[in-house]
Structure formats: structure tokens, C-alpha cells
Design a protein around this motif. Sequence first.
Motif, PDB file in Angstrom:
ATOM      1  N   ASN A  16     -15.592  29.326 -16.184  1.00 23.90           N
ATOM      2  CA  ASN A  16     -14.669  29.924 -17.131  1.00 23.90           C
ATOM      3  C   ASN A  16     -15.090  31.361 -17.403  1.00 23.90           C
ATOM      4  O   ASN A  16     -16.251  31.628 -17.727  1.00 23.90           O
ATOM      5  N   THR A  52      -8.829  29.360 -18.254  1.00 29.12           N
ATOM      6  CA  THR A  52      -9.001  27.940 -18.551  1.00 29.12           C
ATOM      7  C   THR A  52      -7.960  27.071 -17.869  1.00 29.12           C
ATOM      8  O   THR A  52      -8.296  26.018 -17.296  1.00 29.12           O
ATOM      9  N   ASN A  53      -6.713  27.471 -17.862  1.00 29.31           N
ATOM     10  CA  ASN A  53      -5.632  26.576 -17.445  1.00 29.31           C
ATOM     11  C   ASN A  53      -5.016  26.901 -16.099  1.00 29.31           C
ATOM     12  O   ASN A  53      -4.144  26.160 -15.635  1.00 29.31           O
ATOM     13  N   THR A  59     -12.676  19.760 -18.721  1.00 30.38           N
ATOM     14  CA  THR A  59     -11.304  20.281 -18.708  1.00 30.38           C
ATOM     15  C   THR A  59     -11.039  21.241 -19.862  1.00 30.38           C
ATOM     16  O   THR A  59     -10.041  21.958 -19.850  1.00 30.38           O
ATOM     17  N   ASN A  60     -11.920  21.251 -20.852  1.00 30.87           N
ATOM     18  CA  ASN A  60     -11.780  22.240 -21.926  1.00 30.87           C
ATOM     19  C   ASN A  60     -12.126  23.641 -21.441  1.00 30.87           C
ATOM     20  O   ASN A  60     -11.734  24.637 -22.051  1.00 30.87           O
ATOM     21  N   GLY A 108      -9.227  23.578 -16.840  1.00 34.71           N
ATOM     22  CA  GLY A 108      -8.275  22.492 -17.017  1.00 34.71           C
ATOM     23  C   GLY A 108      -7.888  21.798 -15.726  1.00 34.71           C
ATOM     24  O   GLY A 108      -8.228  22.231 -14.613  1.00 34.71           O
ATOM     25  N   THR A 109      -7.128  20.722 -15.873  1.00 37.15           N
ATOM     26  CA  THR A 109      -6.693  19.960 -14.700  1.00 37.15           C
ATOM     27  C   THR A 109      -5.819  20.807 -13.785  1.00 37.15           C
ATOM     28  O   THR A 109      -5.792  20.598 -12.573  1.00 37.15           O
ATOM     29  N   GLY A 110      -5.118  21.754 -14.379  1.00 35.30           N
ATOM     30  CA  GLY A 110      -4.287  22.629 -13.555  1.00 35.30           C
ATOM     31  C   GLY A 110      -5.106  23.459 -12.587  1.00 35.30           C
ATOM     32  O   GLY A 110      -4.658  23.765 -11.476  1.00 35.30           O
ATOM     33  N   ARG A 158     -15.529  18.493  -9.769  1.00 37.18           N
ATOM     34  CA  ARG A 158     -15.847  18.893 -11.126  1.00 37.18           C
ATOM     35  C   ARG A 158     -17.257  18.434 -11.490  1.00 37.18           C
ATOM     36  O   ARG A 158     -17.628  17.274 -11.269  1.00 37.18           O
ATOM     37  N   ASP A 195     -19.084  18.100 -14.815  1.00 32.16           N
ATOM     38  CA  ASP A 195     -18.851  18.212 -16.244  1.00 32.16           C
ATOM     39  C   ASP A 195     -19.856  17.380 -17.023  1.00 32.16           C
ATOM     40  O   ASP A 195     -20.739  16.731 -16.461  1.00 32.16           O
TER      41      ASP A 195
END
Length: 682
Positions: free
Chosen positions: A338, A364-365, A391-392, A395-397, A411, A413
Motif C-alpha cells: 500500500n 488500496t482498492n 484487504t484493508n 483490497g480484493t479488487g 496475499r 496477510d
Amino acid sequence: MTTAACMAVGTACFAVPGAQALSISATTGSIALNSGSGVQTVQPDGSGATTVAGIPNSGGISTAWAPDGSRVVSGGQATDQLATARVTGASSPVTVGWPQGSTRGSTYQDAVYWSDGSYLLSSTGSELLYGPSDNSYDPQPLLTSVQEPAADCDTQPTTSPYGTVAFTRTAPCGAATSAIWTYDPTADTVTQLIANAADAEYSADGTQLVFTRAVDGVSQLFTAQADGSGVKQVSSDAADHLHPSWDPAGGRIAYDSRDTATGATTVRVENLADGSTSTISSTGEKPSWQPVRDNTLDRVYGTGAIGIDDAASRWTFDTAGAAHQDGLIAARSAVLVNKDNATYAAPAVSLAAEKQAPVLMTSTNAVDASVSAELTRSLPKGSTVYLVGGTNLLGTGVADQITALGYKALRLDGTDLAAVSARVATQITAAPKWVFVADGSDYHDPIAASTAAGALGYRGLGVVLLTRGTTIESSVQNYLNSLDPATTNLVTVGTNALTAMETTPLSKQWSFWDVSGSSNEITAVNLAKFWWAAPNVATVQDTWTWQNAVAGNAVTATYGPALWSTVDVLSSNSAAYLAQESASVQNVQTFGGNDAYSVQNRADIGNAIGISSTYLSTVWAAGGNLPAPAATTAKSAASPLTTARTAVPAAPASPAAPAAGSASRSLIDAHPARTGARVSQR
């Protein structure tokens, strides 16, 4: 620095992939002399005598210069010591002691720099020793007992920029005649080169040798090609000619002229073109001619739509599917973080360095257009793209877009920062050789620690774990509890990490190294001293801009340490470190624009690593791209760093810390550079 970068600044140099230029030429500087009470320098005409501070030279041994002319090495306060010091600015002295263990001889007689300043090569009058030029570990024998029989005496080493060592061998010790032998570090062999010869010195470009040979009982000067052919006598007067030293620009030789009747010695210079000679000193002896060579500052910065992460990637990685560019490497994966979260990005540095990947920063998105473009440029389809954080943060996008681009999104995480660091560590290896622990409350120490872990390179076994202040979270505890302290080395970086390790109950007892300081800058310097021995490359990062540090350190960690600095001037602790390492550091890389590095800051870097900032060539890599090549063509040859650094034996492992990495003989496997007492958990 790439070959193209060398050409861009008009420098004759060698290229090391992703790293620095290694010069094979130098212009003429001053001449260092043994003054009888230390070392002094004079101009080639004998004027301007200046004492070099910090070099007692009690043994009266010869002096030698670092390849860029910034430092000299000679005798120390005692005859079993060597001393090195800068000749401009603060002397920044380094003392090299006597090696531990059995060594033939008891005093140093000769010393020279080797492998582009990374090593000091010396003689005890009987055997040859080598060790890092910053004294980060003790000297050790260069040759095996088979290569250097106990009955023989090896002295007067000289080094070629190609890595070859020539030396005088008297066999057996005390024999009336000697010969010039060579040691090839690539083949690990010794060979007699020239019979009935002594006291050789390579020319600055490594193509010729000057040496002495007795003719009718008088020592005369001779030259030869580096392979021993073309031997030619170049002096004939009645004095003994001793301790010859080439003019780095070629064409002249300085030497001691000793009257055979009285023993009086003067230092003279012979012009090889016409045989004329001139006297430059009647009080000094054992001349050594200073090479004057530029070091390099690589300025990598974003421009237009290309951010610093894209620029760092372009500076390092080839375009996928295109012809290979000299000096670049192929990306094997990529790491996404990020772009607005500093501490979560810190573990990405070691992950990227050990996966041979760029760190790219996105929203993020969604995947930013510049990131998408750089992934497509540098990474082959089907490769893995690591997403650091939940995802914070990404994100999934973001994952969906990575998949749509033709890559595998993986990922890494966790529930918090500590858990993410443990997940990244697990992805690197479940059985690390080196674990660095830092406090994740601020980005400076984690980025420094992650850079050190990443220095182990592709498929390395170094990881970084993050604490929450002085607390070790359960995820990190679980990772540590899965390891064997008897086979795993642990380093705490910063005082909070030290406290956390000292006070947190773990299932196994750990002892570890503490690397900390009173500021982030000092901690980074102390980590550099601990982890890197006489590096050729260093990175200086703006202390306020974590994005520059994460992107830059991810692609430079395998080459050398990363230091923090303020913008206006080079921070004093970082400057002092670079000055002490100036014999070996010839390239500094910075990531970020002029708002991160002032003109004075850049001048300070030049003053720290070289004779002065006057001898600093700057490569401006806007967007990570090199400027157009200058008219001067770079000399093509194999890199002495690649040749010598990978073939020179590694540092002896600390009894408490086995050498990390593979069994190769490269310096990178010698971590840590300095080993002190370890700390135990309370």
C-alpha cells in the motif's frame, strides 16, 4: 551501475549487474613517502610535503593507496599493526591488528589494497595475509600450505585491477635470489611468472609490471607485460633501484635510488620515454604514487507518471521478452504494498530482495496505472505477485486486477503488523539462518533490518520480524518458537526490539546480537558495520520519505548497506561511516528527487567516499532510465569485482555464528562482518 551508465558519464569502467562502475584507469596524484616518523605526501616535483595524520608507521614499511586515492595504508603504532587513513578531510583512521592463531612472522612488512579496495593484502615477511580494508574481521592467510610452503617466504604483494596478485617469493627463505609469482583468485592457483626478480608493481591498468633485478650486483629497474613477456631493462646507472611505483597515468616510475657506497637514499622519478630522471626527495623513501579516480553517485528518481517505485524497478530489471540490457537482471516476481502505509511496507524489502522482485506501491482498492504498466514491462506472465497485507491495505479488487493481468496473486496477510511480518517470513523460509527483529512502531528500524535480511539475496534465508514496541505479539512468538536457536542467528535492531527479546518468555532460550543506537541514523550505521564488510556500494536514503527507502533498498540490499540522512546535509554519522569505508565504497545510490537530496548533501557524499566531491561523477537516471551514452566508450572487460570478490575466500565464521548462505566463497556469505558478545534473554 550499468555499462551504459559508465558510458553516460564518459568513464572507463567495468559493470557489475545492478551495482557500480569499477574504474580501471586513474590520473596522476601525489606521491606518498615513508618519512621516517610516519607518512608524508609530496607533489611529483617534490613540492608540497604534507604529513598524513593517523599513520604512525613505526615499522617504516611501504605505503599504498586505495584505488580511488582517498586513503593510504602503512604501518601502525606497533610493528604488528597496519594503519589506514584518509589524506583529505578528517583522517578517519582504521587500525588492523595481528591475526589470531598461528602465523609465520611477527611483524607487517608490506600492505596493499586489493579487489577494488575491499581487502588489504599484506606480508609478514614470510606469508601473505588478507582481510577487509575496514578491519571488520581479522586478517587470515591468503594461500594454503600447499600453495605457500613453509620453507618459502612470500613478500611485496601487488594487485592488478583484474584481481591477480603478484608477489616476491624467496625459495627457500634466505636464498640469494627470488622470483615473481602470481596468485589467480579465479583459478585459485599460484604460478612462477618471472625468475630472478623482486619487488613488482602492476601499472594502474593492470597491463604491465615494473620490478627489480640484480645486474652485475646492482639492482636495476625492468618492465614486462602482465603475463611476464617482453621483459625490458629501463635503468642502468650505478645506484641500486628499489621500491618502484608506477605513475598511474603511465610513462613514469618513482623509485628509491640508493648509493651503493654510502647507502644514502633519494627518491627519484624516471621518464620512460627518454630515460631522464629527477630527484623529488632526499629525506623520504619507498614512494607510492596516488591514483586519482572518480567515484560515482547514481541519482534514481521518478518523473512524470513514473513514481520512485517504478524508477527503482526500471533501474534494476530487464524488460520482459526484450533483449537483455547490460547491468540489468530479470525480475522473477513482484511485491505490492500500500502506497500510504510505511510500516507494513518494511517486510517487503527483504521479500523482494530474496525473491528478485521490485517493490511496487499502489492504492488500496485498485492497481494504479503506473504499477500495472511496470508489472507488464518487467514481469513475465504467469509470475507471482505478492500482496503484502490484508484487504484493508490491498483490497480484493487489487488481487482481481493482478489475476486479470495474467499473474498469480498471493496475499501475505495477518491480523496485525507483527502477523504480516511473520507471514512474510514464512513465505521466505520456515528455517531462516538469520532473523532480524525490529520495532514496527516506526518505519526506520524495520526498513534497515529488512534491508540487512535481504542482503542474503535471491533464495536467501534472512527474515525480519516486527514487534509492537517492546511487546512480541503471539504470531511472532509462534514463529520464533518453531525455530532452533542453536542453528538460527538472531539480531535485534533498535532498543525496543532488544527490550522485547530480553523480557518476552519464549519456549526456547535465545542468545542474540544487539544492534542499536541513540537515533535511527546511528542504528543504521551500526547495522552497516555489523553486517557488511568493506562494501563497494552504499545507499543513502532521505530519512523523511519511506517510499524512496522501500523501493530503493529492495533493489540495492544485495550490494551494500543503506544509511539514513537529512535532506540539507549528509548526516554526520552516515558521513563518518562512508569516510571510514572510502577505500572500498566507490558508488553511492540515492532514490528520490532534489527535494530529498540537496546540492550540499550530494557534495558531502563525494567528500566522504573520495578525495573530494570534485572527483564524483553523477548519473542522473530520470524514471530509472539512463541518460544517452557519452562519446567516450567504456572499456570492455570482465569485472574485477565479479572475478575477485566471488573467488576470494570468505571471512572466517564466528564460532557463535556459522557463515550464512551457500558454501560459495563470496564475501556476502561472511555475515556478520563484526561479531561481538551476544545478549541472552533474562
